[in-house]
Design a protein around this motif. Sequence first.
Motif, PDB file in Angstrom:
ATOM      1  N   UNK A 115       0.841  -1.209   0.000  1.00 18.60           N
ATOM      2  CA  UNK A 115       0.000   0.000   0.000  1.00 18.60           C
ATOM      3  C   UNK A 115       0.866   1.244   0.000  1.00 18.60           C
ATOM      4  N   UNK A 116       1.957   1.209   0.764  1.00 19.26           N
ATOM      5  CA  UNK A 116       2.822   2.386   0.856  1.00 19.26           C
ATOM      6  C   UNK A 116       3.531   2.638  -0.470  1.00 19.26           C
ATOM      7  N   UNK A 117       3.984   1.547  -1.093  1.00 18.83           N
ATOM      8  CA  UNK A 117       4.642   1.717  -2.393  1.00 18.83           C
ATOM      9  C   UNK A 117       3.634   2.260  -3.418  1.00 18.83           C
ATOM     10  N   UNK A 118       2.415   1.733  -3.384  1.00 17.50           N
ATOM     11  CA  UNK A 118       1.403   2.161  -4.360  1.00 17.50           C
ATOM     12  C   UNK A 118       0.924   3.598  -4.096  1.00 17.50           C
ATOM     13  N   UNK A 119       0.590   3.905  -2.820  1.00 17.64           N
ATOM     14  CA  UNK A 119      -0.010   5.221  -2.519  1.00 17.64           C
ATOM     15  C   UNK A 119       1.038   6.329  -2.371  1.00 17.64           C
ATOM     16  N   UNK A 120       2.068   6.086  -1.529  1.00 13.99           N
ATOM     17  CA  UNK A 120       3.042   7.158  -1.300  1.00 13.99           C
ATOM     18  C   UNK A 120       4.085   7.189  -2.437  1.00 13.99           C
ATOM     19  N   UNK A 121       4.390   6.021  -3.013  1.00 16.06           N
ATOM     20  CA  UNK A 121       5.339   5.971  -4.119  1.00 16.06           C
ATOM     21  C   UNK A 121       4.671   6.380  -5.430  1.00 16.06           C
ATOM     22  N   UNK A 122       3.889   5.480  -5.994  1.00 12.06           N
ATOM     23  CA  UNK A 122       3.254   5.763  -7.291  1.00 12.06           C
ATOM     24  C   UNK A 122       2.246   6.918  -7.190  1.00 12.06           C
ATOM     25  N   UNK A 123       1.446   6.941  -6.120  1.00 14.31           N
ATOM     26  CA  UNK A 123       0.388   7.958  -6.004  1.00 14.31           C
ATOM     27  C   UNK A 123       0.937   9.339  -5.715  1.00 14.31           C
ATOM     28  N   UNK A 124       1.685   9.471  -4.629  1.00 15.63           N
ATOM     29  CA  UNK A 124       2.200  10.794  -4.219  1.00 15.63           C
ATOM     30  C   UNK A 124       3.471  11.182  -4.966  1.00 15.63           C
ATOM     31  N   UNK A 125       4.131  10.212  -5.587  1.00 14.07           N
ATOM     32  CA  UNK A 125       5.313  10.535  -6.387  1.00 14.07           C
ATOM     33  C   UNK A 125       6.624  10.486  -5.623  1.00 14.07           C
ATOM     34  N   UNK A 126       6.654   9.894  -4.429  1.00 11.08           N
ATOM     35  CA  UNK A 126       7.926   9.738  -3.714  1.00 11.08           C
ATOM     36  C   UNK A 126       8.790   8.710  -4.441  1.00 11.08           C
ATOM     37  N   UNK A 127      10.099   8.839  -4.277  1.00 15.84           N
ATOM     38  CA  UNK A 127      11.035   7.950  -4.968  1.00 15.84           C
ATOM     39  C   UNK A 127      10.769   6.476  -4.586  1.00 15.84           C
ATOM     40  N   UNK A 128      10.549   5.643  -5.594  1.00 15.96           N
ATOM     41  CA  UNK A 128      10.124   4.263  -5.326  1.00 15.96           C
ATOM     42  C   UNK A 128      11.188   3.474  -4.565  1.00 15.96           C
ATOM     43  N   UNK A 129      12.445   3.699  -4.932  1.00 12.57           N
ATOM     44  CA  UNK A 129      13.523   2.953  -4.241  1.00 12.57           C
ATOM     45  C   UNK A 129      13.618   3.355  -2.781  1.00 12.57           C
ATOM     46  N   UNK A 130      13.417   4.657  -2.512  1.00 13.83           N
ATOM     47  CA  UNK A 130      13.476   5.132  -1.122  1.00 13.83           C
ATOM     48  C   UNK A 130      12.305   4.545  -0.321  1.00 13.83           C
ATOM     49  N   UNK A 131      11.120   4.500  -0.940  1.00  8.48           N
ATOM     50  CA  UNK A 131       9.954   3.924  -0.246  1.00  8.48           C
ATOM     51  C   UNK A 131      10.210   2.440   0.034  1.00  8.48           C
ATOM     52  N   UNK A 132      10.785   1.761  -0.956  1.00 10.93           N
ATOM     53  CA  UNK A 132      11.126   0.339  -0.793  1.00 10.93           C
ATOM     54  C   UNK A 132      12.070   0.140   0.395  1.00 10.93           C
ATOM     55  N   UNK A 133      13.077   1.014   0.480  1.00 10.16           N
ATOM     56  CA  UNK A 133      14.062   0.900   1.560  1.00 10.16           C
ATOM     57  C   UNK A 133      13.402   1.090   2.924  1.00 10.16           C
ATOM     58  N   UNK A 134      12.530   2.095   2.992  1.00 12.72           N
ATOM     59  CA  UNK A 134      11.868   2.365   4.273  1.00 12.72           C
ATOM     60  C   UNK A 134      10.918   1.220   4.642  1.00 12.72           C
ATOM     61  N   UNK A 135      10.236   0.684   3.629  1.00 12.17           N
ATOM     62  CA  UNK A 135       9.386  -0.494   3.864  1.00 12.17           C
ATOM     63  C   UNK A 135      10.223  -1.634   4.443  1.00 12.17           C
TER      64      UNK A 135
END
Length: 210
Positions: A99-119
Amino acid sequence: MRGCFITFEGVEGAGKTTHVRLLAEWLRQQHLGVVESREPDGTPLGEAILSIFHIEGVAISPLTELFLFEAARHQHLTELIEPALARGQVVLCDRFADSTLAYQGYGRGLDLEEVDKLNHWATLGMRPDLTILLDLEIPAAFERIRGRPLDRFEQAGLEFHERVRKGYLEIAAREPGRILPLAADRPVEAVQAEIRDRVMRLLHTRGIRS
Ligand code: T5A
């Protein structure tokens, strides 16, 4: 024996809550120990974090949003998910790291690799054994939730939710072994039958069900 961790993902109104409930009932009928939970509000701390999103008129930046969801997730993992898996239970979770990768990454436009790392950090590298992705076109999804008050995310607009849906499909394409995408525009019973079939095969493989 360690239990099994199954997550449900998808856009608003895709049917996650409905299918978690139906699957849990069915597994319990077969005398399996089941824990139903959800993110971000699967713990008291997560409930408090969710209430922050509901404060009217407070602007929350995408990065703050990301940290709040990850904080809720880490607490959920350590307080509820890991102990249940250690007891050998089947944990069904309505939303998780995808959900975080989809909403905050793809949806909000945050860097996908950074979101992955935080996940990865928040989950201590723990991944679901199986993820059911309920895929539904956005107009159909909004039709299903029409009439109820819209939260911060539901108010984000069609383009945001189109990006979220596209993101989910890309995530699923990258991990076909873990993620089962299912067309959610069909009757509940048809979708649930496919979910049960896949879950039963997983439980056999893991030796949880003979
Ligand atoms: N979020 C969350 C993030 O941005 N990042 C994160 O990391 C996390 C964890 C959570 C919000 O937080 C965001 C995403 C979300 O916006 P929420 O209220 O929990 O908010 O939102 P959802 O999880 O999307 O819950 P919904 O209730 O909106 O959707 P569900 O659970 O997918 O759908 P469900 O089962 O409640 O069904 C909706 C309606 O459709 C009907 C149901 O009966 C119900 O009326 N329905 C069907 N109708 C026809 N045919 C079918 N096959 C149907 N299946 C269900």
